[in-house]
Design a protein around this motif. Sequence first.
Motif, mmCIF file in Angstrom:
data_model
loop_
_atom_site.group_PDB
_atom_site.id
_atom_site.type_symbol
_atom_site.label_atom_id
_atom_site.label_comp_id
_atom_site.label_asym_id
_atom_site.label_seq_id
_atom_site.Cartn_x
_atom_site.Cartn_y
_atom_site.Cartn_z
ATOM 1 N N GLU A 30 34.475 0.418 -27.309
ATOM 2 C CA GLU A 30 33.721 0.327 -26.050
ATOM 3 C C GLU A 30 33.234 -1.086 -25.792
ATOM 4 O O GLU A 30 33.258 -1.565 -24.662
ATOM 5 C CB GLU A 30 32.564 1.316 -26.057
ATOM 6 N N LYS A 31 32.798 -1.771 -26.838
ATOM 7 C CA LYS A 31 32.345 -3.162 -26.700
ATOM 8 C C LYS A 31 33.518 -4.049 -26.302
ATOM 9 O O LYS A 31 33.390 -4.901 -25.421
ATOM 10 C CB LYS A 31 31.725 -3.650 -27.998
ATOM 11 N N ALA A 32 34.677 -3.853 -26.913
ATOM 12 C CA ALA A 32 35.858 -4.641 -26.563
ATOM 13 C C ALA A 32 36.249 -4.400 -25.106
ATOM 14 O O ALA A 32 36.576 -5.345 -24.378
ATOM 15 C CB ALA A 32 37.021 -4.301 -27.490
ATOM 16 N N GLN A 33 36.193 -3.160 -24.663
ATOM 17 C CA GLN A 33 36.523 -2.839 -23.275
ATOM 18 C C GLN A 33 35.520 -3.463 -22.312
ATOM 19 O O GLN A 33 35.901 -3.947 -21.248
ATOM 20 C CB GLN A 33 36.586 -1.322 -23.089
ATOM 21 N N ALA A 34 34.246 -3.481 -22.678
ATOM 22 C CA ALA A 34 33.229 -4.114 -21.831
ATOM 23 C C ALA A 34 33.488 -5.620 -21.718
ATOM 24 O O ALA A 34 33.359 -6.195 -20.630
ATOM 25 C CB ALA A 34 31.836 -3.842 -22.394
ATOM 26 N N HIS A 35 33.867 -6.250 -22.814
ATOM 27 C CA HIS A 35 34.185 -7.682 -22.775
ATOM 28 C C HIS A 35 35.436 -7.926 -21.932
ATOM 29 O O HIS A 35 35.510 -8.927 -21.205
ATOM 30 C CB HIS A 35 34.377 -8.232 -24.181
ATOM 31 N N ALA A 36 36.411 -7.033 -22.006
ATOM 32 C CA ALA A 36 37.615 -7.155 -21.171
ATOM 33 C C ALA A 36 37.244 -7.055 -19.693
ATOM 34 O O ALA A 36 37.725 -7.852 -18.876
ATOM 35 C CB ALA A 36 38.638 -6.085 -21.545
ATOM 36 N N ARG A 37 36.375 -6.104 -19.352
ATOM 37 C CA ARG A 37 35.930 -5.975 -17.950
ATOM 38 C C ARG A 37 35.196 -7.230 -17.492
ATOM 39 O O ARG A 37 35.404 -7.709 -16.366
ATOM 40 C CB ARG A 37 35.045 -4.748 -17.772
ATOM 41 N N GLN A 38 34.333 -7.778 -18.347
ATOM 42 C CA GLN A 38 33.606 -8.999 -18.009
ATOM 43 C C GLN A 38 34.580 -10.158 -17.772
ATOM 44 O O GLN A 38 34.439 -10.915 -16.820
ATOM 45 C CB GLN A 38 32.608 -9.360 -19.114
ATOM 46 N N LEU A 40 37.682 -9.928 -16.801
ATOM 47 C CA LEU A 40 38.377 -9.679 -15.536
ATOM 48 C C LEU A 40 37.490 -10.010 -14.342
ATOM 49 O O LEU A 40 37.960 -10.571 -13.348
ATOM 50 C CB LEU A 40 38.859 -8.229 -15.473
ATOM 51 N N LEU A 41 36.194 -9.689 -14.441
ATOM 52 C CA LEU A 41 35.259 -10.052 -13.371
ATOM 53 C C LEU A 41 35.215 -11.566 -13.190
ATOM 54 O O LEU A 41 35.181 -12.062 -12.058
ATOM 55 C CB LEU A 41 33.859 -9.517 -13.666
ATOM 56 N N GLU A 42 35.221 -12.290 -14.301
ATOM 57 C CA GLU A 42 35.230 -13.752 -14.230
ATOM 58 C C GLU A 42 36.510 -14.276 -13.589
ATOM 59 O O GLU A 42 36.524 -15.369 -13.023
ATOM 60 C CB GLU A 42 35.045 -14.349 -15.625
ATOM 61 N N LYS A 43 37.574 -13.496 -13.665
ATOM 62 C CA LYS A 43 38.850 -13.832 -13.019
ATOM 63 C C LYS A 43 38.886 -13.358 -11.563
ATOM 64 O O LYS A 43 39.887 -13.521 -10.878
ATOM 65 C CB LYS A 43 40.022 -13.196 -13.777
ATOM 66 N N ASP A 47 37.020 -3.372 -10.745
ATOM 67 C CA ASP A 47 37.680 -2.100 -11.066
ATOM 68 C C ASP A 47 38.563 -1.624 -9.916
ATOM 69 O O ASP A 47 39.603 -1.017 -10.146
ATOM 70 C CB ASP A 47 36.642 -1.030 -11.401
ATOM 71 N N GLU A 48 38.159 -1.918 -8.691
ATOM 72 C CA GLU A 48 38.941 -1.490 -7.523
ATOM 73 C C GLU A 48 40.286 -2.202 -7.435
ATOM 74 O O GLU A 48 41.212 -1.709 -6.793
ATOM 75 C CB GLU A 48 38.156 -1.718 -6.228
ATOM 76 N N ASP A 49 40.400 -3.367 -8.071
ATOM 77 C CA ASP A 49 41.648 -4.139 -8.049
ATOM 78 C C ASP A 49 42.654 -3.676 -9.105
ATOM 79 O O ASP A 49 43.811 -4.050 -9.068
ATOM 80 C CB ASP A 49 41.363 -5.625 -8.309
#
Length: 87
Positions: A30-38, A40-43, A47-49
């Motif tokens: 879950e922590k790894a997935q949260a970092h992946a989402r962060q 992607l947000l920086e990119k 989630d809608e994309d």
Amino acid sequence: MTIKVFDTHVRTKTSRYLHFDVLIEGNDTEKAQAHARQYLLEKGLTDEDIAQSECRFCHVEPGNPVVAQAISQQGYYILELQGCQED
């Protein structure tokens, strides 16, 4: 420091493909997935994309000094592999 590597693949709704690894010290998916989402947000990707994504544990490796420092400072390190650089 022993590093856990989470292999991450993301396909956007516009067919862009991103492949990167999330490197963390623990084995917390879950922590790894949260970092992946962060990341992607920086990119600029929300989630809608995202049309499809996967972030799963891949392997363990010894941490090099650059990775270990990043993990100590921010809790993770992103290793960009494919499609992560803006054209």
